[in-house]
Design a protein around this motif. Sequence first.
Motif, PDB file in Angstrom:
ATOM      1  N   LEU A  40       0.838  -1.201   0.000  1.00  0.00           N
ATOM      2  CA  LEU A  40       0.000   0.000   0.000  1.00  0.00           C
ATOM      3  C   LEU A  40       0.875   1.254   0.000  1.00  0.00           C
ATOM      4  O   LEU A  40       0.603   2.213  -0.744  1.00  0.00           O
ATOM      5  CB  LEU A  40      -0.918   0.001   1.216  1.00  0.00           C
ATOM      6  CG  LEU A  40      -1.770   1.268   1.398  1.00  0.00           C
ATOM      7  CD1 LEU A  40      -2.718   1.465   0.225  1.00  0.00           C
ATOM      8  CD2 LEU A  40      -2.545   1.212   2.721  1.00  0.00           C
ATOM      9  N   ILE A  41       1.914   1.256   0.811  1.00  0.00           N
ATOM     10  CA  ILE A  41       2.822   2.406   0.846  1.00  0.00           C
ATOM     11  C   ILE A  41       3.484   2.599  -0.514  1.00  0.00           C
ATOM     12  O   ILE A  41       3.582   3.724  -1.032  1.00  0.00           O
ATOM     13  CB  ILE A  41       3.911   2.214   1.926  1.00  0.00           C
ATOM     14  CG1 ILE A  41       3.265   2.005   3.294  1.00  0.00           C
ATOM     15  CG2 ILE A  41       4.846   3.414   1.947  1.00  0.00           C
ATOM     16  CD1 ILE A  41       2.464   3.156   3.792  1.00  0.00           C
ATOM     17  N   GLU A  42       3.924   1.513  -1.126  1.00  0.00           N
ATOM     18  CA  GLU A  42       4.566   1.589  -2.434  1.00  0.00           C
ATOM     19  C   GLU A  42       3.603   2.160  -3.488  1.00  0.00           C
ATOM     20  O   GLU A  42       3.970   3.021  -4.277  1.00  0.00           O
ATOM     21  CB  GLU A  42       5.045   0.202  -2.851  1.00  0.00           C
ATOM     22  CG  GLU A  42       5.750   0.164  -4.198  1.00  0.00           C
ATOM     23  CD  GLU A  42       6.176  -1.240  -4.587  1.00  0.00           C
ATOM     24  OE1 GLU A  42       6.618  -1.424  -5.748  1.00  0.00           O
ATOM     25  OE2 GLU A  42       6.061  -2.155  -3.750  1.00  0.00           O
ATOM     26  N   ALA A  43       2.358   1.661  -3.474  1.00  0.00           N
ATOM     27  CA  ALA A  43       1.376   2.142  -4.450  1.00  0.00           C
ATOM     28  C   ALA A  43       1.050   3.611  -4.216  1.00  0.00           C
ATOM     29  O   ALA A  43       0.898   4.388  -5.169  1.00  0.00           O
ATOM     30  CB  ALA A  43       0.108   1.300  -4.361  1.00  0.00           C
ATOM     31  N   ALA A  44       0.943   4.015  -2.952  1.00  0.00           N
ATOM     32  CA  ALA A  44       0.634   5.401  -2.642  1.00  0.00           C
ATOM     33  C   ALA A  44       1.788   6.331  -3.026  1.00  0.00           C
ATOM     34  O   ALA A  44       1.569   7.415  -3.574  1.00  0.00           O
ATOM     35  CB  ALA A  44       0.312   5.551  -1.160  1.00  0.00           C
ATOM     36  N   CYS A  45       3.011   5.910  -2.759  1.00  0.00           N
ATOM     37  CA  CYS A  45       4.171   6.726  -3.146  1.00  0.00           C
ATOM     38  C   CYS A  45       4.227   6.909  -4.663  1.00  0.00           C
ATOM     39  O   CYS A  45       4.561   7.983  -5.158  1.00  0.00           O
ATOM     40  CB  CYS A  45       5.458   6.101  -2.633  1.00  0.00           C
ATOM     41  SG  CYS A  45       5.734   6.272  -0.854  1.00  0.00           S
ATOM     42  N   ALA A  46       3.885   5.855  -5.405  1.00  0.00           N
ATOM     43  CA  ALA A  46       3.872   5.958  -6.861  1.00  0.00           C
ATOM     44  C   ALA A  46       2.762   6.891  -7.328  1.00  0.00           C
ATOM     45  O   ALA A  46       2.971   7.732  -8.214  1.00  0.00           O
ATOM     46  CB  ALA A  46       3.694   4.568  -7.476  1.00  0.00           C
ATOM     47  N   PRO A  60       8.312  10.675  -1.839  1.00  0.00           N
ATOM     48  CA  PRO A  60       9.412   9.791  -1.447  1.00  0.00           C
ATOM     49  C   PRO A  60       9.086   8.898  -0.260  1.00  0.00           C
ATOM     50  O   PRO A  60       9.616   7.800  -0.139  1.00  0.00           O
ATOM     51  CB  PRO A  60      10.545  10.768  -1.105  1.00  0.00           C
ATOM     52  CG  PRO A  60       9.858  12.050  -0.762  1.00  0.00           C
ATOM     53  CD  PRO A  60       8.624  12.101  -1.608  1.00  0.00           C
ATOM     54  N   ALA A  61       8.219   9.366   0.636  1.00  0.00           N
ATOM     55  CA  ALA A  61       7.850   8.571   1.817  1.00  0.00           C
ATOM     56  C   ALA A  61       6.483   9.045   2.292  1.00  0.00           C
ATOM     57  O   ALA A  61       6.163  10.230   2.228  1.00  0.00           O
ATOM     58  CB  ALA A  61       8.879   8.736   2.931  1.00  0.00           C
ATOM     59  N   VAL A  97       3.094  19.429  -4.315  1.00  0.00           N
ATOM     60  CA  VAL A  97       4.502  19.467  -3.901  1.00  0.00           C
ATOM     61  C   VAL A  97       4.863  18.202  -3.127  1.00  0.00           C
ATOM     62  O   VAL A  97       5.894  18.156  -2.454  1.00  0.00           O
ATOM     63  CB  VAL A  97       4.815  20.724  -3.055  1.00  0.00           C
ATOM     64  CG1 VAL A  97       4.722  21.980  -3.913  1.00  0.00           C
ATOM     65  CG2 VAL A  97       3.876  20.835  -1.851  1.00  0.00           C
ATOM     66  N   ALA A  98       4.035  17.163  -3.231  1.00  0.00           N
ATOM     67  CA  ALA A  98       4.305  15.926  -2.497  1.00  0.00           C
ATOM     68  C   ALA A  98       5.648  15.317  -2.879  1.00  0.00           C
ATOM     69  O   ALA A  98       6.318  14.699  -2.044  1.00  0.00           O
ATOM     70  CB  ALA A  98       3.179  14.922  -2.734  1.00  0.00           C
ATOM     71  N   ALA A  99       6.065  15.488  -4.117  1.00  0.00           N
ATOM     72  CA  ALA A  99       7.335  14.917  -4.569  1.00  0.00           C
ATOM     73  C   ALA A  99       8.524  15.523  -3.836  1.00  0.00           C
ATOM     74  O   ALA A  99       9.606  14.928  -3.807  1.00  0.00           O
ATOM     75  CB  ALA A  99       7.493  15.121  -6.074  1.00  0.00           C
ATOM     76  N   ARG A 155      -3.750   1.629  -7.593  1.00  0.00           N
ATOM     77  CA  ARG A 155      -3.078   0.973  -8.726  1.00  0.00           C
ATOM     78  C   ARG A 155      -3.891   1.040 -10.026  1.00  0.00           C
ATOM     79  O   ARG A 155      -3.356   0.731 -11.093  1.00  0.00           O
ATOM     80  CB  ARG A 155      -2.818  -0.495  -8.384  1.00  0.00           C
ATOM     81  CG  ARG A 155      -1.684  -0.719  -7.402  1.00  0.00           C
ATOM     82  CD  ARG A 155      -1.591  -2.196  -7.046  1.00  0.00           C
ATOM     83  NE  ARG A 155      -0.357  -2.522  -6.317  1.00  0.00           N
ATOM     84  CZ  ARG A 155      -0.090  -3.709  -5.798  1.00  0.00           C
ATOM     85  NH1 ARG A 155      -0.977  -4.695  -5.929  1.00  0.00           N
ATOM     86  NH2 ARG A 155       1.044  -3.928  -5.152  1.00  0.00           N
ATOM     87  N   ASP A 156      -5.150   1.426  -9.935  1.00  0.00           N
ATOM     88  CA  ASP A 156      -6.047   1.351 -11.090  1.00  0.00           C
ATOM     89  C   ASP A 156      -5.923   2.617 -11.944  1.00  0.00           C
ATOM     90  O   ASP A 156      -6.752   3.532 -11.864  1.00  0.00           O
ATOM     91  CB  ASP A 156      -7.482   1.152 -10.616  1.00  0.00           C
ATOM     92  CG  ASP A 156      -8.416   0.707 -11.732  1.00  0.00           C
ATOM     93  OD1 ASP A 156      -8.089   0.959 -12.913  1.00  0.00           O
ATOM     94  OD2 ASP A 156      -9.471   0.123 -11.426  1.00  0.00           O
ATOM     95  N   THR A 157      -4.893   2.672 -12.757  1.00  0.00           N
ATOM     96  CA  THR A 157      -4.628   3.879 -13.544  1.00  0.00           C
ATOM     97  C   THR A 157      -5.711   4.128 -14.588  1.00  0.00           C
ATOM     98  O   THR A 157      -6.005   5.289 -14.910  1.00  0.00           O
ATOM     99  CB  THR A 157      -3.251   3.788 -14.226  1.00  0.00           C
ATOM    100  OG1 THR A 157      -3.195   2.599 -15.027  1.00  0.00           O
ATOM    101  CG2 THR A 157      -2.142   3.753 -13.192  1.00  0.00           C
ATOM    102  N   ARG A 158      -6.306   3.080 -15.131  1.00  0.00           N
ATOM    103  CA  ARG A 158      -7.373   3.276 -16.120  1.00  0.00           C
ATOM    104  C   ARG A 158      -8.566   3.996 -15.497  1.00  0.00           C
ATOM    105  O   ARG A 158      -9.097   4.943 -16.079  1.00  0.00           O
ATOM    106  CB  ARG A 158      -7.789   1.923 -16.698  1.00  0.00           C
ATOM    107  CG  ARG A 158      -8.944   2.001 -17.710  1.00  0.00           C
ATOM    108  CD  ARG A 158      -8.568   2.812 -18.943  1.00  0.00           C
ATOM    109  NE  ARG A 158      -9.675   2.892 -19.875  1.00  0.00           N
ATOM    110  CZ  ARG A 158      -9.907   1.990 -20.836  1.00  0.00           C
ATOM    111  NH1 ARG A 158      -9.102   0.936 -20.968  1.00  0.00           N
ATOM    112  NH2 ARG A 158     -10.926   2.141 -21.647  1.00  0.00           N
ATOM    113  N   TRP A 159      -8.981   3.541 -14.326  1.00  0.00           N
ATOM    114  CA  TRP A 159     -10.096   4.207 -13.648  1.00  0.00           C
ATOM    115  C   TRP A 159      -9.737   5.651 -13.322  1.00  0.00           C
ATOM    116  O   TRP A 159     -10.566   6.555 -13.480  1.00  0.00           O
ATOM    117  CB  TRP A 159     -10.467   3.452 -12.374  1.00  0.00           C
ATOM    118  CG  TRP A 159     -11.650   4.058 -11.661  1.00  0.00           C
ATOM    119  CD1 TRP A 159     -12.961   3.723 -11.840  1.00  0.00           C
ATOM    120  CD2 TRP A 159     -11.630   5.100 -10.681  1.00  0.00           C
ATOM    121  NE1 TRP A 159     -13.762   4.503 -11.034  1.00  0.00           N
ATOM    122  CE2 TRP A 159     -12.974   5.353 -10.318  1.00  0.00           C
ATOM    123  CE3 TRP A 159     -10.622   5.845 -10.081  1.00  0.00           C
ATOM    124  CZ2 TRP A 159     -13.333   6.319  -9.371  1.00  0.00           C
ATOM    125  CZ3 TRP A 159     -10.962   6.821  -9.141  1.00  0.00           C
ATOM    126  CH2 TRP A 159     -12.303   7.047  -8.791  1.00  0.00           C
TER     127      TRP A 159
END
Length: 326
Positions: A52-58, A63-64, A173-175, A234-238
């Motif tokens: 979940l953390i990985e998907a949210a960061c993406a 970064p965290a 500015v989350a990045a 993760r659902d980029t299409r939606w």
Amino acid sequence: MLEHGGNLRDAARRYGRDDWIDLSTGINPHGYPAPAPSPAAWHRLPEPDPELIEAACAYYRAPALLPVAGTQAAIQALPRLRAPSRVAVSAPSYAEHAHHWNLHGHERILVPYPALEQAVDDCDVVVVVNPNNPTGETVTPECLLDWAARLHARGGWLVVDEAFGDTAPGLSVAAHAGQPGLIVLRSVGKFFGLAGLRLGFVAAEERLLSDLADLLGPWTISGPAQEVALQALRDTRWQQDTQACLKAHGYRLSRLLLEYGIVSAGTPLFRWWPEERAEDFHEHMARRGIWCRLFRVSARGIRFGLPDTEPDWLRLEQALLEWSKG
């Protein structure tokens, strides 16, 4: 308890209807189709899911991140992580920020958006809602990063609430939230229409995230919420389809209001305007089973979220027509 939208039970008790159109929040009425949680999500203690953390960061390009029980949890906790400070909160904006900084020994001041630049040099903490709720005002990322650097040089914080930022990703500015002194709040409830999950994220440097996690304690996000959010993020299409849909519906709402002489501002998820007869307008809509958000303090006005169905759009148009005729 401060007053918020979504309080349909209050509307029903007062007006006695059961056919409400709820426009009182800025939540996407066509939310993500949540999957049924697995049995393990109900039976196991909800330890944090690294996926979940990985998907949210993406998704947020951060970064965290720390998952929290809605951004409300972070809003309530952050003032407890600082010694008494001079805190500027953008005004008008989401009232919980000012309320909670006022509860923990801080000197809180309310600052209109045009005066925030000056507040950066006069305060220890600046809180900005971007895009703003309810007015839709925005601050550029370049400006925010400059403010964050200036505040950090004095040991200060810039807190940026991006709860409505999904429809304006270029403002985020989350990045950059790995740099000290910059704290970014993100919500799963608005764009994804999953307010019932009570899930948000805080982007910040690792030390602050660790302090915040210690303060909030274990098992803050339920197992079902983690499973649903993982799929949604993760659902980029939606996500792409929803961006286009919200843009079209937001434009339709702004044009509909304009047809009846209402010049509004906002985001694809809501429209707001100052209204001299705000109480009368709110009452007019409520009598027709349309629940909108009335603002009496700081920003006297009305906010509309998006209607859900075509019959809802038609009922809203009829109510606006009747209002325009007096």
